[in-house]
Design a protein around this motif. Sequence first.
Motif, PDB file in Angstrom:
ATOM      1  N   ALA A  34       0.837  -1.199   0.000  1.00  0.00           N
ATOM      2  CA  ALA A  34       0.000   0.000   0.000  1.00  0.00           C
ATOM      3  C   ALA A  34       0.876   1.254   0.000  1.00  0.00           C
ATOM      4  O   ALA A  34       0.618   2.229  -0.726  1.00  0.00           O
ATOM      5  CB  ALA A  34      -0.923  -0.005   1.223  1.00  0.00           C
ATOM      6  N   VAL A  35       1.931   1.231   0.807  1.00  0.00           N
ATOM      7  CA  VAL A  35       2.863   2.354   0.875  1.00  0.00           C
ATOM      8  C   VAL A  35       3.530   2.573  -0.483  1.00  0.00           C
ATOM      9  O   VAL A  35       3.645   3.707  -0.965  1.00  0.00           O
ATOM     10  CB  VAL A  35       3.919   2.085   1.967  1.00  0.00           C
ATOM     11  CG1 VAL A  35       5.134   2.981   1.784  1.00  0.00           C
ATOM     12  CG2 VAL A  35       3.305   2.262   3.346  1.00  0.00           C
ATOM     13  N   ASP A  67       1.230   4.087  -2.958  1.00  0.00           N
ATOM     14  CA  ASP A  67       1.101   5.527  -2.720  1.00  0.00           C
ATOM     15  C   ASP A  67       2.252   6.296  -3.364  1.00  0.00           C
ATOM     16  O   ASP A  67       2.054   7.351  -3.965  1.00  0.00           O
ATOM     17  CB  ASP A  67       1.084   5.829  -1.219  1.00  0.00           C
ATOM     18  CG  ASP A  67      -0.267   5.492  -0.586  1.00  0.00           C
ATOM     19  OD1 ASP A  67      -1.232   5.234  -1.339  1.00  0.00           O
ATOM     20  OD2 ASP A  67      -0.333   5.476   0.656  1.00  0.00           O
ATOM     21  N   ARG A  88       1.746   6.382  -7.092  1.00  0.00           N
ATOM     22  CA  ARG A  88       0.723   7.339  -7.492  1.00  0.00           C
ATOM     23  C   ARG A  88       1.222   8.770  -7.364  1.00  0.00           C
ATOM     24  O   ARG A  88       0.936   9.619  -8.206  1.00  0.00           O
ATOM     25  CB  ARG A  88      -0.555   7.144  -6.678  1.00  0.00           C
ATOM     26  CG  ARG A  88      -1.710   6.798  -7.607  1.00  0.00           C
ATOM     27  CD  ARG A  88      -2.987   6.570  -6.864  1.00  0.00           C
ATOM     28  NE  ARG A  88      -2.748   5.871  -5.586  1.00  0.00           N
ATOM     29  CZ  ARG A  88      -3.718   5.387  -4.846  1.00  0.00           C
ATOM     30  NH1 ARG A  88      -4.974   5.500  -5.242  1.00  0.00           N
ATOM     31  NH2 ARG A  88      -3.453   4.772  -3.707  1.00  0.00           N
ATOM     32  N   ALA A  89       1.986   9.052  -6.309  1.00  0.00           N
ATOM     33  CA  ALA A  89       2.521  10.401  -6.115  1.00  0.00           C
ATOM     34  C   ALA A  89       3.494  10.772  -7.231  1.00  0.00           C
ATOM     35  O   ALA A  89       3.612  11.931  -7.614  1.00  0.00           O
ATOM     36  CB  ALA A  89       3.217  10.501  -4.756  1.00  0.00           C
ATOM     37  N   SER A  92       1.072  -0.488   9.665  1.00  0.00           N
ATOM     38  CA  SER A  92       0.890   0.867   9.146  1.00  0.00           C
ATOM     39  C   SER A  92       0.799   1.887  10.275  1.00  0.00           C
ATOM     40  O   SER A  92       1.196   3.040  10.124  1.00  0.00           O
ATOM     41  CB  SER A  92      -0.353   0.931   8.246  1.00  0.00           C
ATOM     42  OG  SER A  92      -1.484   0.560   8.990  1.00  0.00           O
TER      43      SER A  92
END
Lengths: 247, 247, 247, 247
Positions: free
Chosen positions: B137-138, B141, B144-145, B166
């Motif tokens: 998940a990290v 992210d 996506r950034a 998390s």
Amino acid sequence: MRILLSNDDGYFAPGIAALAEALSGFAEVFVVAPERDRSGASHSLTLDRPLSVRRAPSGFHFVNGTPTDCVHLAVTGFLGFRPDLVVSGINHGANMGDDTIYSGTVAAAMEGYLLGIPSIAVSLVGRELNHFSTAAAVAADVVRACADDASGAPYLLNVNVPDLPSSAMKGRRVTRLGKRHMAEPVVRSVNPRGETIYWVGAVGAAQDAGEGTDFHAVANGFVSITPLQVDLTQFSALSSWQERLSA
Amino acid sequence: MRILLSNDDGYFAPGIAALAEALSGFAEVFVVAPERDRSGASHSLTLDRPLSVRRAPSGFHFVNGTPTDCVHLAVTGFLGFRPDLVVSGINHGANMGDDTIYSGTVAAAMEGYLLGIPSIAVSLVGRELNHFSTAAAVAADVVRACADDASGAPYLLNVNVPDLPSSAMKGRRVTRLGKRHMAEPVVRSVNPRGETIYWVGAVGAAQDAGEGTDFHAVANGFVSITPLQVDLTQFSALSSWQERLSA
Amino acid sequence: MRILLSNDDGYFAPGIAALAEALSGFAEVFVVAPERDRSGASHSLTLDRPLSVRRAPSGFHFVNGTPTDCVHLAVTGFLGFRPDLVVSGINHGANMGDDTIYSGTVAAAMEGYLLGIPSIAVSLVGRELNHFSTAAAVAADVVRACADDASGAPYLLNVNVPDLPSSAMKGRRVTRLGKRHMAEPVVRSVNPRGETIYWVGAVGAAQDAGEGTDFHAVANGFVSITPLQVDLTQFSALSSWQERLSA
Amino acid sequence: MRILLSNDDGYFAPGIAALAEALSGFAEVFVVAPERDRSGASHSLTLDRPLSVRRAPSGFHFVNGTPTDCVHLAVTGFLGFRPDLVVSGINHGANMGDDTIYSGTVAAAMEGYLLGIPSIAVSLVGRELNHFSTAAAVAADVVRACADDASGAPYLLNVNVPDLPSSAMKGRRVTRLGKRHMAEPVVRSVNPRGETIYWVGAVGAAQDAGEGTDFHAVANGFVSITPLQVDLTQFSALSSWQERLSA
């Protein structure tokens, strides 16, 4: 002076024999090289099985591993002493520009450097490779010129020698790495059993080959010598990424 | 958005499955990964034989080659289109400091970058590796950034995620590569047939792990993101070598 | 009843999955198979490095070794018990006549037999291989028919199943091995780097395929079952050689 | 007379050099052997990649493949002519009894036989292996004694020579294969990274080593010569299986 000599073409390759002979003129040379051609092995380290060493009738030792394995094994245990210098080559073919990332020849020298030892990779640039002994003499000169460094700080040099007779050799140039065009696409083919296979294609031609690069020096008949470092950090981009990604 | 996903632990590894799932939330994901564990394969390119691709029941494709082979093959011929991003991982274990030179995970991403595509390597740092889905998940992210970058210029990021729940994750840090102590010596042993064998020893502990490094960030619970470049030239040393070696 | 199941196509192959399911109907099945396709590995035993075992999400175990390694490792240490039967397959393709010498599928079963355990090799004969589940059911029937042998003496059976729907399957035939014509010559070619390479050519067509052979049975829609032995001595020639070579 | 000579210890092994020299006394010898030690490669044929041949300074050719590959490639394309005889060896170590199934040395000779050429495998039995040149002379004598066979029918001989000085050598015995006890269990160990690994254990001691066997001959100072065949059918069991399995 004790030199550890390795390569990525295998302990039986003409290039390493020529270099061993040239270096023997002023140093004690210990050859620990792969048992078979490992061109393109890059920095592979063998972690999933142990390594073995054997001795050929020539006195050269050969290892069932990669160029990096050979230097790692020799320096951290097999030799029983710390060599003054690690030399890798003479590679059969160029290692310039982006090649340095993939090159087993450069990797062997880089392993020496990471272990704190001055290290030099030597490659012969050309198609037919007729001048190994000239290249060996040239490389031996570079080694001798470096070896009187009193600082003791390790360095890593990437040397490319044009495949020319000594009469046509123009001298030495300290260079930066150039850059190649992207590699050719994979070559799709079919094996005799009707299955699709893919061959990795040819490397790209030189793209950034302007004055100051290794490509330029060699193309003009000079021996190219590029000092290398191993920190891949892109320092110039740290702050802009900081802004974008901080969270 | 179309993402090529690879790794060096093999197409069946939990890390790549977790990352494929996380990336599927916002992108089309194509997995082309090695058929078996190729940790430590570094930038090896397979030149002496052709490559084959097969499709697993999961839809993942696997190749009888190295991580670099996988990305090279996928981008220059197999996929039939140019992915918008290459992601490699999640590696089972850290790739920080000097590890980046040996890492097959980083090599896969670097191959994407050398082919002109933005590329990101992701590794999970820890011993037991309990938090793949958090790390995925990290990493998603981060992807996506980065992905909204309009410049189109390729980049190469090396991401290391601490193996934490998390709730304990502290955020992101843009870092430079640290440096390890030298590796442990080879471990000499004897096989059941009485022959001497050598195992490559453990990597060294962090040496340069001060603030600003990847080691420091991860040790403090942050995701480390290091922008990398691939030019190994030691520019700072060009002039002093020029003086010493010119001839 | 506990069955050790292996193959030479790799633990992920459809053939081994189909057979595992069919055998599970009446036995406890333990899969220990190669991590990748090792077709043609024959009786290779890995002596120069150690073996590792991993567990796939399917519960199958896979080994970085040959089919013979898998059975050897499972029986002499990994399983922790002695299986009642070793089954190898379903191989993707025929193993008839001289194929038995080269076949990794047969080799895996032979290793079981040499370790004193009844062993059965199963292969599916055809080009497209559409009927794995039928073949698995047929093979499971053979296994059950053999398993009630009270004698306890180990045996080695080579089973070849035609790739037919069950409606077209004609029954079982106990056969002798036939013989193939010599293999096709190697196929000379040139790789993209201009180097000469050679591919091993296709196997020969059936030469001795008369009634009573495995080739004949399968060609006529029967399941072929050939009992094998492993003593290669040519007893019929002992005396004539005795005369010629005694000294 | 033209002899193709191969082995499984690699083209650089002392055994093949000694045999090449001894055979050169009365025949033209062509060496095509593996580039590295392939002991235990058995009948492996390389199907998933092409083979390459290189020439060593000694004039020997070496192949990136198995012993079987070497003979197959040489006979079906590389040599350009059909050798009169295939010889494999001298192997470093015994190939007796069940060893013949696993042996790359025997496999190389068997490949010659399957291609229709008289073929002889030669192994040196002992621990220290001090008498290669004696063994080579003995093997050359056997070859010469066989070579005057006018029948032209191919044959396959497995020769084991005790590692004795010629003064202690007792003569030749034509033998059948003996049988070994089961192999030792795998040796469980842990690598420096803490992972469980398994080494294949030692071969079993001789079990059936009575008079008439290869084990018995060699143990008593004789050269053992066993004629081999390649049909693995257990003819004696055909009818009983017929009864049990017919359906």
